[in-house]
Design a protein around this motif. Structure first.
Motif, PDB file in Angstrom:
ATOM      1  N   GLY A  16      13.496-129.594 -39.305  1.00 34.61           N
ATOM      2  CA  GLY A  16      12.062-129.547 -39.538  1.00 34.61           C
ATOM      3  C   GLY A  16      11.336-128.800 -38.433  1.00 34.61           C
ATOM      4  O   GLY A  16      11.936-128.367 -37.439  1.00 34.61           O
ATOM      5  N   ARG A  17      10.018-128.670 -38.565  1.00 35.39           N
ATOM      6  CA  ARG A  17       9.245-127.876 -37.608  1.00 35.39           C
ATOM      7  C   ARG A  17       9.250-128.491 -36.213  1.00 35.39           C
ATOM      8  O   ARG A  17       9.337-127.785 -35.212  1.00 35.39           O
ATOM      9  CB  ARG A  17       7.812-127.719 -38.122  1.00 35.39           C
ATOM     10  N   ARG A  18       9.129-129.792 -36.113  1.00 39.59           N
ATOM     11  CA  ARG A  18       9.158-130.423 -34.797  1.00 39.59           C
ATOM     12  C   ARG A  18      10.504-130.181 -34.112  1.00 39.59           C
ATOM     13  O   ARG A  18      10.557-129.847 -32.921  1.00 39.59           O
ATOM     14  CB  ARG A  18       8.882-131.922 -34.919  1.00 39.59           C
ATOM     15  N   SER A  43      -1.658-128.360 -26.621  1.00 37.73           N
ATOM     16  CA  SER A  43      -1.121-128.561 -27.969  1.00 37.73           C
ATOM     17  C   SER A  43      -1.975-127.854 -29.014  1.00 37.73           C
ATOM     18  O   SER A  43      -1.474-127.323 -30.006  1.00 37.73           O
ATOM     19  CB  SER A  43      -1.015-130.057 -28.280  1.00 37.73           C
ATOM     20  N   ALA A  47      -0.425-124.817 -31.228  1.00 36.32           N
ATOM     21  CA  ALA A  47      -0.424-125.053 -32.669  1.00 36.32           C
ATOM     22  C   ALA A  47      -1.073-123.892 -33.397  1.00 36.32           C
ATOM     23  O   ALA A  47      -0.579-123.425 -34.440  1.00 36.32           O
ATOM     24  CB  ALA A  47      -1.141-126.359 -32.985  1.00 36.32           C
ATOM     25  N   LEU A  52       1.156-124.148 -36.585  1.00 37.42           N
ATOM     26  CA  LEU A  52       1.665-125.485 -36.801  1.00 37.42           C
ATOM     27  C   LEU A  52       0.515-126.479 -36.705  1.00 37.42           C
ATOM     28  O   LEU A  52      -0.562-126.151 -36.186  1.00 37.42           O
ATOM     29  CB  LEU A  52       2.721-125.839 -35.741  1.00 37.42           C
ATOM     30  N   SER A  53       0.748-127.677 -37.134  1.00 42.81           N
ATOM     31  CA  SER A  53      -0.272-128.706 -36.944  1.00 42.81           C
ATOM     32  C   SER A  53      -0.224-129.193 -35.499  1.00 42.81           C
ATOM     33  O   SER A  53       0.836-129.167 -34.851  1.00 42.81           O
ATOM     34  CB  SER A  53      -0.038-129.877 -37.899  1.00 42.81           C
ATOM     35  N   THR A  56       2.321-131.863 -34.880  1.00 45.96           N
ATOM     36  CA  THR A  56       3.698-131.414 -34.685  1.00 45.96           C
ATOM     37  C   THR A  56       3.943-131.039 -33.232  1.00 45.96           C
ATOM     38  O   THR A  56       4.960-131.403 -32.628  1.00 45.96           O
ATOM     39  CB  THR A  56       4.005-130.214 -35.598  1.00 45.96           C
ATOM     40  N   ALA A  60       6.407-132.774 -30.407  1.00 44.97           N
ATOM     41  CA  ALA A  60       7.438-132.037 -29.687  1.00 44.97           C
ATOM     42  C   ALA A  60       7.285-132.214 -28.185  1.00 44.97           C
ATOM     43  O   ALA A  60       8.264-132.439 -27.457  1.00 44.97           O
ATOM     44  CB  ALA A  60       7.387-130.556 -30.061  1.00 44.97           C
TER      45      ALA A  60
END
Length: 476
Positions: A16-18, A43, A47, A52-53, A56, A60
């Motif tokens: 997944g993205r994370r 962040s 993002a 990305l959100s 997420t 990370a």
């Protein structure tokens, strides 16, 4: 920094993205692209840059902080927390370990590697397409249903008791071997049997005699134990007993490897008397006695004398299938417990589930039925290969005795064995060479032509290629 993280992030594919962002950040830190005390983007900024959100990115950062890669300070931001020790420049040459003399001796043999898939004329490969897969699958399901978790624990180093009993019954009926189930040891391969016997019986410089030409795997096992390996001559009756004694002798009396000679009864009795006289042990490798195409074969050497000094071994690799990784060894009673202890410190035991399935396969009569079918099939294929050789290749090849087995050994009468073998490989033919099986005597050029795993059409096609190759070599 944004470009670096964006590039590393896009290179991550799995997960997944994370997870991908975590791997990209770790890679940037461990590779030195991000250094100790470097400040990372907020962040929100990262993002937006990576589309990305923020949730997420926060996740990370939190993950890497828990792993010790990052450190976060309220009001100050996120920083790289680890300091990498600079690595010395890579050496221009790899360090070669100082191998032992025995290790170097074994490495010099080139090892033993069977082809992963049978091809013409790979030696020793059984026909797997005719295996009774339906019965094997049914027995497998039944065994797992009935025994379940009882087969998932540790096993006896000597083997699964029902399989030891089934093997003892089979050997007594089919090969005339005198043994109780307690004398049968189940192993992963005949090679393991040889290594165990070498470890138990041999000290460095002990003398061991082997047939020549002979099986290189046996020589490798004895060399690894530091033994002094000596070559025995062969005649029409089999291996000739040497004048002096030895600690151990390795024999293939049922079907000499690779010449195909069957040892005469007279010579077998001479060997038993020789072993008594010199207080020596005889290892009888009964590697393919199930496939004998003449009259009933002479019983095993082990069964010709009560309390003999013969250790008999064999494998299911050819009679069933190679990946089963099961073999057997019959030893005198006084060797059972020492070998059990030795096995326990090497690899413990063989897998229980395959042993249980094989035991049922033997007890229900499927093994005997399978062998009857395979004997007929292999004899037909041997006859076809012999016919091809006798009608088309006699100027170049001379077949050796072929009363049994999965391959036919031929002498090369014309041409260079090594060159022809290399040229054949370019045509898709595997021609296992005969000359490397000699160590002390003058090598005899030739090949071991496996036929058992080849359908008639495959044998004919391979022979066409071989005839063309031999003819081109002769005309050139």
């Amino acid at each position: 920094m944004y470009q670096t993280l964006a590039t590393l992030f896009t290179q991550q594919i799995a997960g997944g993205r994370r997870e991908r962002l975590c791997r990209a950040l770790r890679q940037a830190i461990t590779s030195g692209q991000l250094r100790h005390s470097d400040k990372l983007p907020s962040s929100r900024q990262l993002a937006a840059e990576l589309m990305l959100s923020r949730v997420t990115v926060e996740a990370a950062y939190a993950q890497l902080e828990s792993e010790g890669y990052l450190q976060r300070f309220t009001g100050r931001g996120t920083f790289v927390a680890i300091r990498l020790i600079p690595q010395p420049a890579a050496a221009t040459t790899l360090h070669v370990p100082a191998f032992s003399r025995r290790g170097l001796q074994v490495l010099a043999t080139g090892g033993c590697q069977d082809p992963l898939f049978p091809a013409a004329f790979a030696a020793g490969s059984p026909e797997l397409r005719a295996f009774p897969h339906v019965q094997w699958r049914r027995i497998s399901q039944s065994v797992q249903r009935r025994l379940g978790s009882r087969l998932m624990g540790y096993g006896d180093p000597l083997g699964y008791q029902p399989l030891r009993e089934a093997v003892a019954d089979y050997l007594g009926l089919a090969r005339g071997v005198h043994c109780q189930p307690e004398q049968v040891i189940i192993l992963t391969s005949s090679q393991q049997a040889l290594q165990l016997l070498s470890l138990l019986l041999l000290d460095p410089k002990d003398e061991v005699w082997l047939e020549e030409p002979g099986y290189p795997g046996a020589r490798n096992a004895f060399l690894a134990a530091g033994a002094d390996c000596r070559a025995m001559a062969l005649d029409a009756e089999g291996a000739v007993p040497p004048a002096g004694g030895a600690k151990l002798v390795y024999l293939t009396p049922g079907h000499q490897y690779p010449t195909g000679t069957a040892m005469s009864l007279t010579r077998r009795l001479q060997w038993l008397a020789w072993a008594r006289q010199h207080d020596s042990w005889l290892i009888e490798d009964d590697y393919d006695s199930e496939f004998y195409y003449g009259d009933r074969p002479v019983p095993a050497l082990q069964g010709l004398e009560q309390a003999s000094r013969v250790i008999c071994l064999g494998t299911f690799s050819k009679s069933l299938f190679p990946s089963l990784r099961l073999a057997w060894m019959v030893v005198p009673p006084q060797m059972v417990m020492p070998l059990s202890r030795l096995r326990s410190v090497l690899d413990g035991h063989s897998a229980l589930l395959p042993q249980a399935i094989t035991a049922e396969f033997l007890q229900q009569g499927h093994f005997a039925s399978h062998l009857r079918l395979m004997r007929q099939l292999y004899q037909h294929r041997r006859d076809l290969l012999l016919q091809q050789i006798n009608t088309r290749m006699l100027p170049w090849l001379k077949p050796m005795p072929a009363a049994g087995g999965l391959q036919l050994t031929v002498s090369l009468l014309q041409g260079d064995e090594a060159v022809l073998t290399q040229q054949a490989a370019a045509l898709g033919l595997l021609l296992p060479r005969l000359s490397p099986l000699y160590r002390e005597h003058s090598p005899r050029p030739g090949w071991l032509l496996g036929f058992a795993a080849l359908a008639p059409a495959e044998i004919a096609s391979a022979c066409d290629k071989l005839v063309n190759l031999l003819a081109q070599q002769a005309s050139g």
